[in-house]
Design a protein around this motif. Structure first.
Motif, PDB file in Angstrom:
ATOM      1  N   THR A  25       0.795  -1.322  -0.154  1.00  0.00           N
ATOM      2  CA  THR A  25      -0.002   0.002  -0.090  1.00  0.00           C
ATOM      3  C   THR A  25       1.050   1.230  -0.063  1.00  0.00           C
ATOM      4  N   THR A  28       2.471   0.693   3.435  1.00  0.00           N
ATOM      5  CA  THR A  28       2.832  -0.631   4.041  1.00  0.00           C
ATOM      6  C   THR A  28       3.785  -1.414   3.118  1.00  0.00           C
ATOM      7  N   ASP A  84       4.068  -0.984   8.697  1.00  0.00           N
ATOM      8  CA  ASP A  84       3.564   0.326   7.995  1.00  0.00           C
ATOM      9  C   ASP A  84       5.022   1.241   8.457  1.00  0.00           C
ATOM     10  N   SER A 157      -8.200   3.666   1.859  1.00  0.00           N
ATOM     11  CA  SER A 157      -7.460   3.050   0.715  1.00  0.00           C
ATOM     12  C   SER A 157      -6.097   3.052   0.805  1.00  0.00           C
ATOM     13  N   ASP A 158      -5.437   4.066   1.333  1.00  0.00           N
ATOM     14  CA  ASP A 158      -3.891   4.140   1.274  1.00  0.00           C
ATOM     15  C   ASP A 158      -3.462   3.119   2.271  1.00  0.00           C
ATOM     16  N   HIS A 159      -4.366   2.873   3.446  1.00  0.00           N
ATOM     17  CA  HIS A 159      -3.633   1.847   4.540  1.00  0.00           C
ATOM     18  C   HIS A 159      -4.397   0.550   4.365  1.00  0.00           C
ATOM     19  N   CYS A 160      -5.098   0.385   3.276  1.00  0.00           N
ATOM     20  CA  CYS A 160      -5.918  -0.964   3.455  1.00  0.00           C
ATOM     21  C   CYS A 160      -5.153  -1.961   2.427  1.00  0.00           C
ATOM     22  N   VAL A 161      -4.500  -2.902   3.234  1.00  0.00           N
ATOM     23  CA  VAL A 161      -3.858  -4.096   2.665  1.00  0.00           C
ATOM     24  C   VAL A 161      -4.716  -5.064   1.913  1.00  0.00           C
ATOM     25  N   THR A 177     -13.510   0.031   5.682  1.00  0.00           N
ATOM     26  CA  THR A 177     -12.441   1.421   5.988  1.00  0.00           C
ATOM     27  C   THR A 177     -13.496   2.278   6.787  1.00  0.00           C
TER      28      THR A 177
END
Ligand SMILES: Cc1cc2nc3c(=O)[nH]c(=O)nc-3n(C[C@H](O)[C@H](O)[C@H](O)COP(=O)(O)OP(=O)(O)OC[C@H]3O[C@@H](n4cnc5c(N)ncnc54)[C@H](O)[C@@H]3O)c2cc1C
Ligand code: FES
Length: 283
Positions: A25, A28, A84, A157-161, A177
Motif C-alpha cells: 500500500t 505498507t 507500516d 484505501s491508502d492503508h488498506c492491505v 474502512t
C-alpha cells in the motif's frame, strides 16, 4: 487443538538475508527474509525484534509480528513481516534491499492456543494489526479448521492491505474502512456484531484479535456479554523483546480479581482479551 508455546527457549540473535522488500500500500511493506535456522521454530502469534540499522541509531530493535513462514518443499526456510512505515526504524526497514543482511532476535513471545473442539474462527484486525493474521489463519487451516472469517478494518484505501496479503485462500475476508473507500464504511466491530447476531460467533469459536487499544476495548465489550473468549496480540513499546529491560509492562487482571503487571514480550504478546486492563478501565 493447541499450538506449542516456546517462551521457555532462550532468545537467539540471528541474521537473515532479505529476499524481497515490496510495497503493498502507499504506507505498507512486506519484507521476506531467508532464515532457515529460525523459521522452523516460528509459531503463529509470535514476533521478531528486527535490527533496523547497523549504526547506533536507532539503538533499539523494532518488534514485528511474524506475518508468514516461507516454506520450500515443505521445509520452513524464512519468514515475512508486514509493516507500516511510520518512523526512523521502519523508514530504515523500507530502504533495505534484496540481498542485504538483517539482524533479528526471535522467534519471541507465546503462540496461539486454540481450544479443543473449536471448528470455527474469527480473526479481527485493525490497522497494522493485520500483521500476524495470515500466519494465524494458515496455522488454523493446517490444524484442519475450515471455517475461518477474517474481519479487517483500516483507515482508508491508502492503508488498506490487499486481501491476498491479509489471509490465505480458503478464508472468508470482510473488509471495511473508516471512510468507505474500500469495502464497507465503518468499524471492524460492526462485522463482529453481525457475526454474533447471525449465530456465526459463539463461545465455542476461536477468536484472535490484533489492533489498537480502542479496538480491543470495543471487541471486548461486544464479546463479554456473550461469554466469547478471545486472544489478543498486544503491541506495547519494547526494548529488548525478551524480558530483560522491563520496558513493555501491561496490566492483567488475575483470577482473584487483583491486577498485576506483566511483560508484553515474555508473558505475551498474546493474552486472553478479557484479562487485560486498559488505561481508563476500573482498577
Ligand atoms: C509484539 C509487537 C508486534 C508488532 N507487529 C507489528 C507489525 O506486524 N507491523 C507493524 O507495522 N508494526 C508492528 N508493531 C509496531 C512496531 O514495532 C512499531 O511500529 C515500530 O517499532 C515503529 O518504529 P519506528 O522507529 O518506525 O517508529 P517510532 O519513531 O518508534 O514510532 C513512530 C510512531 O509510532 C508510535 N509507536 C511506535 N511503536 C508503537 C507501538 N508498539 N504501539 C503503538 N504505537 C507505537 C510512536 O508513538 C510514534 O508516534 C509491533 C509491535 C509489537 C510490540
Ligand atoms: S521489551 Fe524488554 S522486558 Fe519486554
Amino acid at each position: 487443538m493447541s499450538d506449542t508455546q516456546s517462551t521457555l527457549l532462550a532468545p537467539v540473535c540471528m541474521e537473515g538475508e532479505i529476499l524481497e522488500n515490496r510495497q503493498v500500500t502507499p504506507v505498507t511493506w512486506i519484507m521476506k527474509i531467508h532464515a532457515p535456522d529460525a523459521a522452523p521454530r516460528m509459531r503463529a502469534g509470535q514476533f521478531v525484534n528486527l535490527a533496523t540499522s547497523v549504526d547506533i541509531v536507532p539503538l533499539l530493535r523494532r518488534p514485528m509480528s511474524i506475518h508468514r513462514v516461507v516454506q520450500h518443499m515443505g521445509v520452513a526456510t524464512g519468514f515475512c513481516v508486514l509493516y507500516d512505515v511510520i518512523g526512523p526504524g521502519t523508514r530504515n526497514l523500507h530502504a533495505m534491499k534484496k540481498g542485504q543482511r538483517i539482524g533479528f532476535i526471535g522467534p519471541l513471545g507465546n503462540s496461539i492456543t486454540v481450544p479443543d473442539g473449536a471448528t470455527r474462527a474469527v480473526l479481527i484486525a485493525g490497522g497494522v494489526g493485520v500483521g500476524p493474521i495470515k500466519f494465524v489463519a494458515e496455522a488454523l487451516l493446517a490444524m484442519g479448521m475450515r471455517h475461518i472469517t477474517v474481519a479487517y478494518g483500516s483507515r482508508d484505501s491508502d492503508h488498506c492491505v490487499p486481501v491476498k496479503e491479509v489471509a490465505p485462500d480458503g478464508c472468508r475476508v470482510l473488509v471495511c474502512t473508516d471512510d468507505g473507500s474500500v469495502g464497507r464504511k465503518g468499524f471492524v466491530t460492526e462485522f463482529v456484531t453481525d457475526e454474533i447476531t447471525r449465530g456465526r460467533l459463539t463461545p465455542n469459536d476461536y477468536v484472535f484479535t490484533c489492533g489498537p487499544v480502542a479496538m480491543f476495548r470495543a471487541v471486548r465489550d461486544l464479546l463479554l456479554p456473550h461469554g466469547i473468549p478471545a486472544e489478543a496480540a498486544t503491541e506495547e513499546y519494547m526494548g529488548c523483546g525478551f524480558g530483560v529491560c522491563f520496558g513493555c509492562p501491561l496490566r492483567q487482571r488475575q483470577p482473584d480479581g487483583s491486577v498485576e503487571y506483566k511483560l508484553c514480550c515474555v508473558d505475551g504478546c498474546l493474552f486472553p482479551l478479557d484479562t487485560l486492563v486498559f488505561e481508563g478501565d476500573p482498577a
